[in-house]
Design an enzyme around this catalytic site. Structure first.
Site, short mmCIF file in Angstrom:
data_model
loop_
_atom_site.label_atom_id
_atom_site.label_comp_id
_atom_site.label_asym_id
_atom_site.label_seq_id
_atom_site.Cartn_x
_atom_site.Cartn_y
_atom_site.Cartn_z
N SER A 1 -19.80 5.28 9.29
CA SER A 1 -21.13 4.38 8.96
C SER A 1 -21.37 3.37 10.04
O SER A 1 -21.08 3.70 11.19
CB SER A 1 -21.20 4.10 7.51
OG SER A 1 -22.40 3.67 7.09
N HIS A 2 -21.16 2.01 9.41
CA HIS A 2 -21.66 0.85 10.35
C HIS A 2 -20.34 0.41 10.87
O HIS A 2 -20.41 -0.53 11.52
CB HIS A 2 -22.22 -0.22 9.49
CG HIS A 2 -21.24 -0.38 8.22
ND1 HIS A 2 -21.28 0.41 7.20
CD2 HIS A 2 -20.48 -1.57 8.13
CE1 HIS A 2 -20.21 -0.07 6.29
NE2 HIS A 2 -19.84 -1.26 6.71
N ASP B 1 -28.12 2.38 10.91
CA ASP B 1 -26.67 2.36 11.08
C ASP B 1 -25.98 3.67 11.74
O ASP B 1 -26.76 4.40 12.04
CB ASP B 1 -26.12 1.98 9.92
CG ASP B 1 -25.98 2.99 8.85
OD1 ASP B 1 -26.80 3.98 8.85
OD2 ASP B 1 -24.95 3.09 8.04
N ASP C 1 -24.55 6.29 11.05
CA ASP C 1 -24.68 7.35 10.24
C ASP C 1 -26.19 7.64 9.85
O ASP C 1 -26.69 8.66 9.04
CB ASP C 1 -23.73 7.94 9.35
CG ASP C 1 -23.82 6.98 8.30
OD1 ASP C 1 -24.10 5.58 8.13
OD2 ASP C 1 -23.44 7.48 7.03
N ASP D 1 -27.98 6.01 7.34
CA ASP D 1 -28.55 6.02 5.96
C ASP D 1 -28.76 4.41 5.83
O ASP D 1 -29.38 4.35 4.55
CB ASP D 1 -27.40 6.50 5.11
CG ASP D 1 -26.02 5.91 5.39
OD1 ASP D 1 -25.96 4.94 6.25
OD2 ASP D 1 -25.10 6.13 4.40
N ARG D 2 -28.63 3.81 6.63
CA ARG D 2 -29.15 2.12 6.21
C ARG D 2 -30.25 1.92 7.15
O ARG D 2 -30.62 2.64 8.25
CB ARG D 2 -28.17 1.23 6.67
CG ARG D 2 -26.79 1.36 5.88
CD ARG D 2 -25.77 0.26 6.14
NE ARG D 2 -24.61 0.24 5.35
CZ ARG D 2 -23.71 -0.59 5.14
NH1 ARG D 2 -23.92 -1.87 5.35
NH2 ARG D 2 -22.71 -0.40 4.45
N LYS E 1 -28.84 7.72 0.93
CA LYS E 1 -29.66 6.71 1.22
C LYS E 1 -30.29 7.04 2.76
O LYS E 1 -29.42 7.92 3.22
CB LYS E 1 -29.09 5.19 1.13
CG LYS E 1 -27.71 5.08 2.03
CD LYS E 1 -27.39 3.68 1.88
CE LYS E 1 -25.99 3.35 2.77
NZ LYS E 1 -24.63 3.85 2.14
C1 VG1 Z 1 -20.62 -1.00 1.58
C2 VG1 Z 1 -21.65 -1.49 0.98
C3 VG1 Z 1 -22.15 -0.52 -0.07
C4 VG1 Z 1 -22.45 0.93 0.88
C5 VG1 Z 1 -21.09 1.31 1.26
C6 VG1 Z 1 -21.35 2.44 2.17
O1 VG1 Z 1 -19.52 -0.67 0.70
O2 VG1 Z 1 -21.45 -2.56 0.35
O3 VG1 Z 1 -23.37 -0.95 -0.59
O4 VG1 Z 1 -22.74 2.07 -0.27
O5 VG1 Z 1 -20.82 0.36 2.33
O6 VG1 Z 1 -22.42 2.46 3.15
P1 VG1 Z 1 -18.37 -2.07 0.44
O7 VG1 Z 1 -17.30 -1.20 -0.46
O8 VG1 Z 1 -17.64 -2.03 1.85
O9 VG1 Z 1 -18.94 -2.95 -0.10
V1 VG1 Z 1 -22.38 3.01 4.46
O10 VG1 Z 1 -23.81 2.89 5.22
O11 VG1 Z 1 -20.88 2.62 5.10
O12 VG1 Z 1 -22.31 4.82 4.04
CO CO Z 2 -24.30 4.20 6.76
#
Ligand code: VG1
Ligand code: CO
Length: 538
Positions: free
Chosen positions: A108-109, A272, A274, A276-277, A371
């Protein structure tokens, strides 16, 4: 192949995330994928979707996964061209082609590259992240695994759309964008958005060198007629150009500066790693993700696919209660879930909610089970086109009607795991003493550890964050991140509410000063973390 278990293959908030070097250990990735297959046991004729965000190591794992899928009895694999499928696009492809599930390869990010992060997540047949019953079983399986299955076959050509047979299993390399872009056209009023663009509407979309570039070029520039150059950093790069593909005001600072300047377009948006954000910034007006969820929910019925069918709204617990006020006004239910999209799946499948969101810049609806960054941007565009006013006006109107939830998240990154656990355990043990105690002008009304009972299947997820609710309706939440790959990350979520009659145009930091002081006093953050200030404020 014979194998022995690796420690720590527990999926976190969103799949297994580790450094690339960890995944590169012989057998590490294979063990995890085999544990997935052992748990989900593909039936005859099953289809598996494989997609990734294009980061370093993506292509290697896709080739491994294809050979392992063939050995584990899958009939067919669908994989995005170039190894690319945004997370929401993968969710759509799973649903559209009735696959039994999918492997989403992404961290992801988190940054990408040989010394950075990689991740693997399994999504089930509804297109959404596997629920905790499945991820728990996968983790258990990784502890006893003693072999993984593969076939002898050459790598397939991921860059050419078409079909190949790998030891009896068909591999289809598909256009990663077309199905998703077509779905978006069925949801939104593209004609109205095109008309707005024709009359001079401008925007910038920053794909951050990550996966949404091809989607944004196709949808925003080709299908909606926004000028070439609207999409910047639109080519997916293995290392995201050396940046964190995290759409917030720190990592998308250039976009923020543009939007606050004299030459700002009408809308600024980013997504982001992937896809989804989403980040939404109007000319001179940043919209917090929690507010965005509330504003989208309040206006969603302008979009054709949502007319007359807002069933309910869901938000994760740390997300601000702005959406709750919308739900109340519209007379639909609101659900408060733990952090992570996997908790929305049942609610969406059961038709209990239509839109969901998280404070971490995730918003989505029942069109897929993830998302969806580009979707959120398109819904904003549809609302702007239908309402005929700018982002700032929408925000001001919203607050004038519902009041404003001032909100911030303070992250303390890469802290020592033992110290982070000590902070959380210590605070948890003291929760019972807090109600009634005063911190500055605030008095604690409730202090608890958030536990969620899924209203659909009754499953319970305990220990999902420590909540301190004050008597004036403001609150502080403490949680440890479940997506990091180094040490621990403490997240402190701060929120205060101002009614329509209050100050709706104040500075967020000033409006949260008492909560920030209370958080420090209650948890001893500086002492436990050794940090005088958070690393990131979003
Ligand atoms: C974080 C965010 C959470 C989100 C998750 C995955 O998790 O707070 O809201 O669903 O990332 O998003 P954490 O456990 O680090 O707080 V993504 O865009 O990484 O798939
Ligand atoms: Co993501």
């Amino acid at each position: 192949m014979k194998s022995t278990p690796f420690e720590g293959q527990a999926p976190g908030t969103s799949g297994l995330r580790k450094k690339v070097r960890v995944f590169q250990q012989p057998g590490y990735t294979e063990n995890f994928i085999q544990a997935v297959f052992d748990v989900v046991k593909p039936e005859a004729g099953a289809t598996l979707v494989i997609g990734g965000d294009g980061r370093f190591h993506n292509r290697t794992v896709i080739q491994q996964a294809i050979r392992m899928a063939a050995a584990n009895g899958y009939d067919r694999v669908l994989v995005g061209q170039g190894g690319i499928l945004s997370t929401p696009a993968a969710s759509h492809v799973i649903r559209k082609y009735e696959a039994s599930g999918g492997l989403v390869l992404s961290a992801s990010h988190n940054p990408g590259g040989p010394d950075e992060d990689f991740g693997i997540k399994y999504n089930i047949t509804n297109g959404g992240p596997a629920p905790e019953t499945v991820t728990g079983a996968i983790h258990e399986r990784t502890k006893t695994i003693d072999r993984w299955l593969t076939v002898e076959a050459d790598d397939i050509d991921l860059d050419a759309v078409g079909e190949t047979v790998v030891v009896g299993m068909t591999v289809s390399v598909i256009d990663p964008v077309a199905d998703y872009a077509d779905l978006m056209e069925t949801l939104f009023d593209f004609a109205a958005i095109r008309a707005m663009v024709k009359s001079g509407f401008t925007m910038r979309f920053d794909a951050m060198g990550a996966v949404t570039g091809p989607y944004a070029h196709e949808i925003l520039e080709r299908r909606l007629g926004l000028a070439a150059g609207t999409v910047v950093n639109g080519t997916p790069l293995e290392d995201f150009g050396g940046h964190h593909p995290d759409p917030n005001l720190i990592h998308a600072k250039e976009l923020y500066d543009l939007m606050m300047g004299a030459d700002a377009p009408d809308l600024g948006a980013a997504s982001d790693g992937d896809g989804d954000r989403n980040l939404i910034i109007g000319r001179g007006r940043f919209i917090t993700p929690s507010d965005s969820l509330a504003m989208l929910a309040a206006n969603i019925e302008v979009a054709p696919a949502y007319r007359g069918r807002l069933a309910g709204i869901a938000r994760s617990m740390p997300t601000s209660a702005a959406a709750d006020r919308v739900a109340e006004a519209l007379n639909v239910p609101i659900f408060e879930t733990p952090t992570g999209w996997k908790f929305f799946g049942n609610l969406l499948d059961a038709g209990k909610v239509t839109i969901c969101g998280e404070e971490s810049a995730g918003t989505g609806s029942d069109h897929v089970r993830e998302k969806d960054g580009v979707w959120a941007v398109l819904l904003w565009l549809n609302i702007l086109a239908a309402r005929g006013v700018g982002v700032d006006a929408i925000a001001r109107e919203h607050w004038a009607r519902f009041g404003r939830n001032y909100y911030a998240r303070h992250d303390y990154e890469g802290i020592d795991t033992d110290r982070a656990n000590a902070l959380m355990e210590g605070l948890k043990a003291r929760l019972g003493e807090l109600p009634g105690r005063g911190f500055g002008p605030l008095t604690v009304a409730v202090a608890d550890s958030f536990s969620y009972t899924d209203p659909v299947d009754g499953s319970i997820s305990a220990n999902q964050g420590l909540r301190i609710l004050f008597d004036d309706g403001s609150r502080v939440v403490f949680r440890l991140s479940g997506t990091g790959t180094q040490g621990a990350t403490l997240r402190v979520y701060l929120e205060s509410y101002v009614p329509p009659s209050g100050d709706l145009d104040a500075e967020t930091a000033a409006m949260l000063a008492h909560q920030i002081n209370a958080a420090e006093e209650i948890a001893g953050i500086a002492e436990h973390t050794g940090r005088a200030a958070p690393d990131v404020i979003t």
